[in-house]
Design a protein around this motif. Structure first.
Motif, short mmCIF file in Angstrom:
data_model
loop_
_atom_site.label_atom_id
_atom_site.label_comp_id
_atom_site.label_asym_id
_atom_site.label_seq_id
_atom_site.Cartn_x
_atom_site.Cartn_y
_atom_site.Cartn_z
N GLU A 1 0.38 -1.33 0.41
CA GLU A 1 0.34 0.13 0.19
C GLU A 1 0.77 1.10 -0.02
OE1 GLU A 1 -2.97 -0.26 3.43
OE2 GLU A 1 -3.58 -1.89 2.58
N ARG A 2 1.93 1.26 1.04
CA ARG A 2 2.78 2.22 0.91
C ARG A 2 3.36 2.58 -0.19
NH1 ARG A 2 6.73 1.88 5.69
NH2 ARG A 2 7.74 0.25 4.05
N LYS A 3 3.83 1.45 -1.13
CA LYS A 3 4.83 1.75 -2.58
C LYS A 3 3.58 2.10 -3.76
CE LYS A 3 8.11 -1.40 -1.23
NZ LYS A 3 8.97 -3.27 -1.34
N ALA A 4 2.71 1.93 -3.27
CA ALA A 4 1.71 2.28 -4.07
C ALA A 4 1.45 3.73 -4.45
CB ALA A 4 0.21 1.23 -4.62
N ALA A 5 1.41 4.30 -3.34
CA ALA A 5 1.00 5.64 -3.40
C ALA A 5 2.12 6.97 -3.18
CB ALA A 5 0.76 5.57 -1.75
N ARG A 6 3.44 5.76 -3.59
CA ARG A 6 4.75 6.51 -4.28
C ARG A 6 4.94 6.53 -5.56
NH1 ARG A 6 8.54 4.96 0.91
NH2 ARG A 6 7.94 3.13 -0.20
N VAL A 7 5.23 7.07 -5.96
CA VAL A 7 6.42 7.51 -7.45
C VAL A 7 7.41 6.79 -7.16
CG1 VAL A 7 6.51 8.76 -9.26
CG2 VAL A 7 4.06 8.57 -8.39
N ALA A 8 7.78 6.32 -7.86
CA ALA A 8 9.36 5.62 -7.77
C ALA A 8 10.05 6.49 -8.61
CB ALA A 8 9.88 4.44 -8.41
N PRO A 9 11.54 7.13 -8.15
CA PRO A 9 11.78 8.35 -8.89
C PRO A 9 12.66 7.55 -9.96
CG PRO A 9 13.48 7.40 -6.65
CD PRO A 9 11.78 7.11 -6.79
N LYS A 10 13.08 8.68 -10.53
CA LYS A 10 13.09 8.41 -12.03
C LYS A 10 14.17 9.33 -12.64
CE LYS A 10 9.37 6.95 -14.71
NZ LYS A 10 9.43 5.87 -14.13
N ILE A 11 15.91 8.84 -13.23
CA ILE A 11 16.83 9.31 -13.54
C ILE A 11 17.24 9.06 -14.94
CG2 ILE A 11 17.57 9.76 -10.90
CD1 ILE A 11 19.32 6.71 -11.67
N ARG A 12 18.27 10.55 -14.82
CA ARG A 12 19.04 10.39 -16.96
C ARG A 12 20.38 9.39 -17.01
NH1 ARG A 12 16.10 11.53 -21.22
NH2 ARG A 12 15.47 13.46 -19.86
N ILE A 13 20.91 8.59 -17.23
CA ILE A 13 22.34 8.34 -16.99
C ILE A 13 22.77 8.01 -18.61
CG2 ILE A 13 24.19 6.90 -15.93
CD1 ILE A 13 23.11 6.40 -14.23
N LEU A 14 23.55 8.56 -19.61
CA LEU A 14 24.46 8.84 -20.65
C LEU A 14 23.08 8.48 -21.32
CD1 LEU A 14 27.38 5.71 -19.65
CD2 LEU A 14 27.31 8.24 -20.31
N GLY A 15 22.25 9.56 -21.36
CA GLY A 15 21.09 9.52 -22.26
C GLY A 15 19.66 7.88 -22.29
N LYS A 16 20.27 7.55 -21.52
CA LYS A 16 18.98 6.48 -20.78
C LYS A 16 17.98 6.85 -19.73
CE LYS A 16 17.52 1.69 -21.34
NZ LYS A 16 18.70 0.30 -21.26
N VAL A 17 16.83 6.68 -19.53
CA VAL A 17 16.13 6.82 -18.21
C VAL A 17 16.10 5.76 -17.68
CG1 VAL A 17 13.38 7.92 -17.44
CG2 VAL A 17 14.83 9.24 -19.31
N TYR A 18 15.76 5.95 -15.78
CA TYR A 18 16.59 4.80 -15.26
C TYR A 18 14.81 4.65 -14.11
CZ TYR A 18 20.34 2.86 -18.37
OH TYR A 18 20.91 2.46 -19.40
N THR A 19 14.65 3.86 -13.94
CA THR A 19 13.50 3.74 -12.38
C THR A 19 14.26 3.20 -11.11
OG1 THR A 19 11.97 4.25 -13.97
CG2 THR A 19 12.04 3.57 -11.63
N LEU A 20 15.02 3.75 -10.70
CA LEU A 20 14.83 4.08 -8.81
C LEU A 20 13.82 3.36 -8.32
CD1 LEU A 20 16.89 6.33 -8.64
CD2 LEU A 20 17.74 5.16 -9.33
N PRO A 21 14.25 2.22 -7.34
CA PRO A 21 13.34 1.74 -6.29
C PRO A 21 12.09 3.01 -5.97
CG PRO A 21 15.47 0.23 -6.03
CD PRO A 21 15.00 1.80 -7.18
#
Length: 131
Positions: free
Chosen positions: A20-40
């Motif tokens: 429930e707690r995780k569903a309420a949060r948006v995972a952060p996204k970062i860009r490295i070397l032109g590609k977007v990665y989703t963090l926990p």
């Protein structure tokens, strides 16, 4: 835990509370070397426990970590497959501390009450002052 454990009545269900707690949060996204990665959704406990363990063993925060430790920490944060992808795409050794430190800062900024710690998107403009 066995499959039968799913049907056992418990006093508190961490799994359900965390879902429930995780569903309420948006995972952060970062860009490295032109590609977007989703963090926990939150900073992996392994990173915090590593820092606590190092401190208990007398290691200074400025001590360098071994290549294996760096790989383990970044794998916990990015996922091993993503880390290997980033390394294969040309991440340089000097960039490793920046990736780890900045990702930790992303989580810290998300918890800060004022502002969201997010830089404007490329091409974004500030609203004109009214007046």
């Amino acid at each position: 835990m066995t499959d039968g454990d799913q049907d056992v009545e418990v006093d508190y269900d961490f799994d359900e509370a965390w879902r429930e707690r995780k569903a309420a949060r948006v995972a952060p996204k970062i860009r490295i070397l032109g590609k977007v990665y989703t963090l926990p959704h939150s900073l992996p406990a392994k990173l915090i426990l590593f820092a606590v363990s190092a401190q208990k063993n007398g290691r200074s925060a400025t001590d360098e970590v071994t290549a294996e430790e760096a790989f383990d920490m970044l794998s916990a944060l990015l996922g091993e497959e993503n880390l290997v992808d980033i390394l294969n795409r040309g991440l340089e050794i000097d960039d490793l501390p920046d990736v780890l430190g900045t990702c930790q800062q992303v989580y810290k900024n998300r918890q800060a009450p004022a502002g969201n710690g997010v830089a404007p998107a490329k091409g974004a403009t500030e609203p004109a002052p009214s007046g």
